[in-house]
Design a protein around this motif. Structure first.
Motif, PDB file in Angstrom:
ATOM      1  N   UNK A  50      -3.992   5.623  -0.283  1.00  0.00           N
ATOM      2  CA  UNK A  50      -4.498   6.326   0.412  1.00  0.00           C
ATOM      3  C   UNK A  50      -4.128   7.649   0.425  1.00  0.00           C
ATOM      4  N   UNK A  51      -4.530   8.874  -0.177  1.00  0.00           N
ATOM      5  CA  UNK A  51      -4.521  10.199  -0.560  1.00  0.00           C
ATOM      6  C   UNK A  51      -4.780  11.210   0.062  1.00  0.00           C
ATOM      7  N   UNK A  52      -4.067  11.932   0.826  1.00  0.00           N
ATOM      8  CA  UNK A  52      -4.403  13.547   1.404  1.00  0.00           C
ATOM      9  C   UNK A  52      -3.788  14.407   0.711  1.00  0.00           C
ATOM     10  N   UNK A  53      -4.885  15.493   0.407  1.00  0.00           N
ATOM     11  CA  UNK A  53      -4.382  17.035  -0.146  1.00  0.00           C
ATOM     12  C   UNK A  53      -5.333  18.252   0.036  1.00  0.00           C
ATOM     13  N   UNK A  54      -4.526  19.227   0.459  1.00  0.00           N
ATOM     14  CA  UNK A  54      -5.433  20.394   0.802  1.00  0.00           C
ATOM     15  C   UNK A  54      -5.513  20.973  -0.236  1.00  0.00           C
ATOM     16  N   UNK A  67      -9.103  11.423   0.796  1.00  0.00           N
ATOM     17  CA  UNK A  67      -9.457  12.817   1.973  1.00  0.00           C
ATOM     18  C   UNK A  67      -9.004  14.112   0.994  1.00  0.00           C
ATOM     19  N   UNK A  68      -9.603  14.982   1.102  1.00  0.00           N
ATOM     20  CA  UNK A  68      -9.640  16.532   0.536  1.00  0.00           C
ATOM     21  C   UNK A  68      -9.912  17.100   2.150  1.00  0.00           C
ATOM     22  N   UNK A  69      -9.656  18.024   2.162  1.00  0.00           N
ATOM     23  CA  UNK A  69      -8.818  18.505   3.465  1.00  0.00           C
ATOM     24  C   UNK A  69      -9.809  20.142   3.293  1.00  0.00           C
ATOM     25  N   UNK A  70     -11.022  20.258   3.576  1.00  0.00           N
ATOM     26  CA  UNK A  70     -10.731  22.117   3.125  1.00  0.00           C
ATOM     27  C   UNK A  70      -9.364  23.076   4.367  1.00  0.00           C
ATOM     28  N   UNK A  71      -9.343  24.032   3.566  1.00  0.00           N
ATOM     29  CA  UNK A  71      -8.086  25.471   4.344  1.00  0.00           C
ATOM     30  C   UNK A  71      -6.955  24.489   4.708  1.00  0.00           C
ATOM     31  N   UNK A  72      -5.999  22.868   4.066  1.00  0.00           N
ATOM     32  CA  UNK A  72      -5.334  22.952   4.197  1.00  0.00           C
ATOM     33  C   UNK A  72      -4.506  23.011   2.921  1.00  0.00           C
ATOM     34  N   UNK A  73      -2.974  24.424   3.208  1.00  0.00           N
ATOM     35  CA  UNK A  73      -2.193  24.421   2.395  1.00  0.00           C
ATOM     36  C   UNK A  73      -0.823  23.694   2.617  1.00  0.00           C
ATOM     37  N   UNK A  95       0.753  -1.067  -0.392  1.00  0.00           N
ATOM     38  CA  UNK A  95       0.300   0.388   0.377  1.00  0.00           C
ATOM     39  C   UNK A  95       1.211   1.458   0.178  1.00  0.00           C
ATOM     40  N   UNK A  96       0.098   2.068  -0.764  1.00  0.00           N
ATOM     41  CA  UNK A  96       1.193   3.921  -0.389  1.00  0.00           C
ATOM     42  C   UNK A  96       0.435   4.657   0.008  1.00  0.00           C
ATOM     43  N   UNK A  97       1.299   5.651   0.363  1.00  0.00           N
ATOM     44  CA  UNK A  97       0.298   7.420   1.344  1.00  0.00           C
ATOM     45  C   UNK A  97       0.679   8.077   0.889  1.00  0.00           C
ATOM     46  N   UNK A  98       0.202   8.730  -0.086  1.00  0.00           N
ATOM     47  CA  UNK A  98       0.350  10.190  -0.327  1.00  0.00           C
ATOM     48  C   UNK A  98       0.158  11.115   0.019  1.00  0.00           C
ATOM     49  N   UNK A  99       0.556  12.097   0.951  1.00  0.00           N
ATOM     50  CA  UNK A  99      -0.027  13.003   1.068  1.00  0.00           C
ATOM     51  C   UNK A  99       0.506  14.434   0.661  1.00  0.00           C
ATOM     52  N   UNK A 100      -0.380  15.400  -0.613  1.00  0.00           N
ATOM     53  CA  UNK A 100       0.302  15.954  -1.187  1.00  0.00           C
ATOM     54  C   UNK A 100       1.216  16.148  -1.840  1.00  0.00           C
ATOM     55  N   UNK A 133       3.702  21.046   8.836  1.00  0.00           N
ATOM     56  CA  UNK A 133       2.889  20.688   9.573  1.00  0.00           C
ATOM     57  C   UNK A 133       1.509  21.365   9.534  1.00  0.00           C
ATOM     58  N   UNK A 134       0.226  21.112   9.555  1.00  0.00           N
ATOM     59  CA  UNK A 134      -1.050  21.844   9.856  1.00  0.00           C
ATOM     60  C   UNK A 134      -1.253  20.635  10.818  1.00  0.00           C
ATOM     61  N   UNK A 135      -1.403  21.298  12.448  1.00  0.00           N
ATOM     62  CA  UNK A 135      -2.057  20.541  13.900  1.00  0.00           C
ATOM     63  C   UNK A 135      -3.373  20.571  13.865  1.00  0.00           C
ATOM     64  N   UNK A 136      -3.491  21.078  12.401  1.00  0.00           N
ATOM     65  CA  UNK A 136      -5.688  21.440  12.904  1.00  0.00           C
ATOM     66  C   UNK A 136      -5.437  19.961  12.601  1.00  0.00           C
ATOM     67  N   UNK A 137      -5.328  19.361  11.871  1.00  0.00           N
ATOM     68  CA  UNK A 137      -5.651  17.889  11.622  1.00  0.00           C
ATOM     69  C   UNK A 137      -7.014  18.300  10.317  1.00  0.00           C
ATOM     70  N   UNK A 138      -7.661  16.578   9.829  1.00  0.00           N
ATOM     71  CA  UNK A 138      -7.418  15.733  10.735  1.00  0.00           C
ATOM     72  C   UNK A 138      -6.009  14.796  10.377  1.00  0.00           C
ATOM     73  N   UNK A 139      -5.935  14.163  11.463  1.00  0.00           N
ATOM     74  CA  UNK A 139      -3.978  12.795  11.945  1.00  0.00           C
ATOM     75  C   UNK A 139      -4.218  12.352  10.434  1.00  0.00           C
ATOM     76  N   UNK A 140      -2.887  12.665   9.283  1.00  0.00           N
ATOM     77  CA  UNK A 140      -3.009  11.887   8.224  1.00  0.00           C
ATOM     78  C   UNK A 140      -2.379  10.767   8.774  1.00  0.00           C
TER      79      UNK A 140
END
Length: 361
Positions: free
Chosen positions: A258-262, A319-325, A216-221, A338-345
């Motif tokens: 699993x993908x995270x992007x602001x 996961x598309x996170x509103x307001x995350x840069x 599995x792969x995790x890709x953040x931004x 880092x952005x401590x506001x979460x969610x916890x990637x």
């Protein structure tokens, strides 16, 4: 609890190599103009010529990353080893976190690929992954990009020579993962890779080129496989104006993603996260989809799309996170980007990685 104080992040190369950096700046200007991406400030949404990561992503000159000094806590009895792996394509230093909780038996191996200008120690601090390793009894590998390979310590995701199996950085990193997994008796089903920005783009490349090593792969931004093949196309891809890869995955693997992007990321356009998701979806001939739209405890809106394959296993989460840069969601303040506001990637990636290996799935 032992505490190791990491050194300052190495500053961007400038005075030592003025001609190389000036040439890089000229290349940035020419390339941005070529793709209609003029310096920011005109309200067009185009990235600024001197906006941090855009410059750093390909070795240009920019200010040092924030969070330059970090304290890294190591649990009593845990090890944070220094080592070097040499493959046919070269060598890279890396750190390995072996949790005290493992007691000779670990549940898996997670490779974490840092972003530009970061170090393994900085990335470990910002993601908080070592603490999760203690609770989950897994080993974490933190490879370190060398300045000889990229002046700003970016993984060379945009280089054709670093996008193929048995060549370049993928060959080195996959070999490193194999070595550590073998040392701890971990198989492919419990070996995972994740990263941030350039590290996320390289994590996607590793998933595509070494599906026999990573489950599995995790890709953040990050960016999708084949998003760029050279410097000009890399700038276009980061800005969301590139053509990208038109081909579906050829591996036929069961690789999970699993993908995270602001949605406020002005360094790597959010279209790239959706591009990774399309590749992940293309692997499942029979899938069902679930969509969630919710608020985190801190009031941040999140859109989550999940695809489940015919065997009932979650194939992809987007996961598309509103307001995350351009920052690690839910990251720790001691690390950069880092952005401590979460969610916890970090926690969500670990949950996603290991859920498919549990008996109830």
């Amino acid at each position: 609890m032992k505490t190791f104080r990491t050194g300052a992040l190495r500053p961007a190369a400038d005075a030592a190599r003025p001609s190389r950096m000036d040439a890089a700046n000229d290349l940035v200007r020419r390339t941005l103009a070529q793709h209609g991406l003029m310096p920011g400030g005109d309200g067009s949404g185009a990235p600024s010529l001197l906006s941090g990561e855009l410059m750093r992503a390909l070795g240009g000159r920019a200010a040092a990353a924030p969070g330059a000094v970090a304290s890294l806590a190591i649990a009593d009895g845990a090890e944070f080893r220094n080592d070097t792996f040499a493959g046919r394509s070269g060598s890279r230093a890396y750190r390995t976190y072996v949790p005290a909780s493992a007691e000779g038996q670990v549940t898996g191996v997670v490779m974490m690929l840092h972003g530009c200008t970061q170090t393994p120690e900085d990335f470990a601090t910002g993601t908080g992954m070592n603490a999760l390793a203690e609770s989950g009894r897994f080993v974490v590998i933190y490879p370190e990009q060398s300045r000889g390979a990229n002046a700003q310590t970016c993984w060379n995701w945009f280089s054709k020579g670093d996008q193929r199996r048995d060549r370049g950085e993928p060959e080195i990193l996959a070999g490193m993962a194999r070595k550590v997994a073998a040392e701890h008796g971990v198989g492919r089903e419990q070996t995972f890779v994740s990263g941030l920005s350039a590290g996320a783009a390289m994590a996607v490349i590793l998933g595509e080129t070494y599906p026999d090593v990573f489950a599995a792969v995790g890709a953040h931004s990050g960016l999708p496989y084949g998003a760029a093949i050279d410097v000009p196309s890399a700038f276009a891809a980061m800005a969301g104006t590139g053509a990208g890869s038109a081909d579906a995955p050829a591996t036929g693997s069961d690789l999970r993603t699993i993908i995270f992007h602001g949605d406020a990321d002005r360094t790597v356009h959010p279209a790239n996260g959706k591009g990774i998701a399309r590749w992940a979806d293309a692997r499942g001939a029979e899938i069902t989809q679930q969509r969630d739209d919710f608020l985190t405890e801190g009031g941040r809106r999140v859109q989550r799309r999940v695809t489940i394959n015919a065997d009932g296993i979650t194939q992809m989460e987007e996961w598309t996170v509103a307001g995350l840069g351009h920052a690690w969601s839910g990251g720790k303040a001691g690390g950069s980007y880092t952005d401590p506001a979460g969610p916890d990637a970090s926690a969500e990636m670990i949950r996603f990685f290991f859920d498919a290996t549990r008996e109830e799935v």
